[in-house]
Enzyme design. Structure first.
Site, short mmCIF file in Angstrom:
data_model
loop_
_atom_site.label_atom_id
_atom_site.label_comp_id
_atom_site.label_asym_id
_atom_site.label_seq_id
_atom_site.Cartn_x
_atom_site.Cartn_y
_atom_site.Cartn_z
N LYS A 33 0.85 -1.20 0.00
CA LYS A 33 0.00 0.00 0.00
C LYS A 33 0.88 1.24 0.00
O LYS A 33 2.11 1.14 0.18
CB LYS A 33 -0.93 -0.01 1.21
CG LYS A 33 -0.24 0.02 2.56
CD LYS A 33 -1.28 0.04 3.68
CE LYS A 33 -0.61 0.01 5.03
NZ LYS A 33 -1.52 0.38 6.11
N TYR A 254 18.09 29.04 7.34
CA TYR A 254 16.93 29.71 7.93
C TYR A 254 17.00 29.71 9.45
O TYR A 254 17.29 28.69 10.08
CB TYR A 254 15.64 29.00 7.51
CG TYR A 254 15.24 29.24 6.07
CD1 TYR A 254 14.89 30.50 5.62
CD2 TYR A 254 15.22 28.19 5.17
CE1 TYR A 254 14.53 30.72 4.31
CE2 TYR A 254 14.84 28.39 3.84
CZ TYR A 254 14.51 29.67 3.42
OH TYR A 254 14.13 29.88 2.11
C1 LIG Z 1 -3.78 -4.03 8.47
C2 LIG Z 1 -2.31 -3.97 8.22
N1 LIG Z 1 -1.61 -5.11 8.07
C3 LIG Z 1 -0.29 -5.11 7.86
C4 LIG Z 1 0.43 -3.93 7.78
C5 LIG Z 1 1.92 -3.97 7.59
O1 LIG Z 1 2.55 -3.50 8.74
P1 LIG Z 1 4.14 -3.37 8.81
O2 LIG Z 1 4.52 -2.41 7.76
O3 LIG Z 1 4.40 -2.85 10.17
O4 LIG Z 1 4.66 -4.74 8.56
C6 LIG Z 1 -0.25 -2.72 7.93
C7 LIG Z 1 0.49 -1.46 7.88
O5 LIG Z 1 0.16 -0.44 8.35
C8 LIG Z 1 -1.66 -2.74 8.16
O6 LIG Z 1 -2.37 -1.61 8.31
#
Ligand SMILES: Cc1ncc(COP(=O)(O)O)c(C=O)c1O
Length: 356
Positions: A33, A254
């Site tokens: 994602k 800055y």
């Molecule tokens: C529902 C869910 N599963 C798995 C993951 C993966 O987590 P990580 O990146 O900590 O392995 C996420 C990440 O936010 C998540 O929201």
């Protein structure tokens, strides 16, 4: 051309997925994602296409990107569908939505469609973000099972504190309650994020969901022997574009936050917060210049930042700079900047991605 770019090592990604898979009891969904945490979802999914059991994204738009790129594996939508049109796409593209709310059940009941659909059921076992409470779960599952074309193989929950390690009562309670409910409902379980994959082996999590570990960052709060086997995937690189020889007592950048204590060479790097470098990184945050660690000196600007070149006397205009990557862990920069590697990676913006 502006000498700032982010290179992505897809072989390192494959190595990290292989480790996640080896540590998983059965299936490992690669979480890609947020554009694969800033690494480019299509390139990453293509690189993992021969290895991965499936992928997880947050929404239909992200899933369609993968399907359009030819990804055929299961794709789990971690937040499910958002409306009826999304649900249609789930049917059309055979996406696996996570059902976490009553309104999604209602939508499914209204638009069952005429094609089979695999759904995952989400339990709120203690994160209190999304999911059905334990006392609602049986009814939610029954409603799904009432729909002839809907299959519900998996109960999923998300662990809020797996990164703290095994001596953590709330995590043990989350796992315990999910395991009991999954058993009662005859469902497979999906529990583990990266931290749980690394640190909580032997869990009854048939489907794991590793994210950050695929990109080579340590998911744990502290050092972990298995995290040491991960390889960094992203390298954020730039160059020195100017060198200033300054006497003692000169303020740089800055707000004049950094003041030279002695005569000092200040290097200007062609990268800043608009590229994704954290603006709140303090003086002293390490930067690698010509292979030497030097210190950030002065507030980060939009497209430039400044470093004290005292520790790299040979550095000059054109010297290569690594802001994080193979030799300078993103985790280290994140801890200086009071953030997490997730934020650094997903904060990468207009800097060109280059794949190898
Ligand atoms: C529902 C869910 N599963 C798995 C993951 C993966 O987590 P990580 O990146 O900590 O392995 C996420 C990440 O936010 C998540 O929201």
């Amino acid at each position: 051309m502006r000498p700032s770019f982010v290179s992505i090592d897809l072989a390192a990604l494959q190595h990290n997925y292989a480790l996640a898979k080896q540590l998983s009891p059965s299936f490992a969904l690669a979480v890609v994602k947020a554009d694969a945490y800033g690494h480019g979802a299509v390139a990453c999914a293509n690189a993992l296409a021969q290895q991965a059991d499936g992928f997880a994204v947050s929404c239909v738009e992200e899933a369609l990107q993968l399907r359009n790129a030819g990804i055929e594996q299961p794709i789990v939508l971690l937040e499910g569908f958002f409306d009826a049109e999304d649900l249609q796409q789930c049917h059309r593209q055979q996406l696996w939505p996570v059902i976490h709310a009553h309104w999604q059940l209602e939508l499914l009941e209204q638009h069952a469609g005429n094609q089979a659909l695999t759904c995952w059921l989400k339990l709120d076992s203690g994160m209190h973000r999304v999911g059905f409470f334990p006392h609602e779960l049986e009814q939610a599952c029954a409603r799904l099972r009432n729909l002839p074309l809907v299959e519900v193989p998996v109960l999923m929950t998300h662990l809020a504190r797996a990164d703290e390690g095994q001596q953590n009562e709330p995590t043990a309670m989350q796992i315990g309650s999910a395991a009991v409910l999954a058993h009662r409902l005859g469902l497979q379980l999906s529990l583990c994020n990266s931290a749980a994959v690394l640190d909580w082996q032997g869990m009854p999590s048939l489907w794991t969901r590793p994210g950050i570990m695929l990109y080579g960052a340590n998911p744990m709060l502290n050092a972990h022997p298995l995290a040491a086997q991960l390889q960094p995937v992203m390298s954020f690189q730039s160059q020195i574009i100017a060198v200033r020889e300054l006497p003692a007592g000169q303020a740089v950048g800055y707000g004049g936050r950094f003041v030279t204590r002695e005569p000092c060479r200040i290097g200007v790097v062609a990268a800043g917060y608009a590229d994704g470098y954290p603006r709140h990184a303090p003086d002293g945050t390490p930067v690698l210049v010509a292979g030497q660690r030097v210190a950030l000196a002065g507030r980060v600007s939009m497209d430039m930042l400044t470093v004290d070149l005292s520790a790299a006397p040979q550095a000059t205009v054109g010297s290569p700079v690594e802001l994080w990557g193979k030799q300078l862990a993103a985790d280290e920069i994140a801890s200086h900047a009071n953030t997490i590697a997730y934020c650094l990676f997903t904060g990468i913006k207009r800097t060109a991605l280059a794949y190898s």
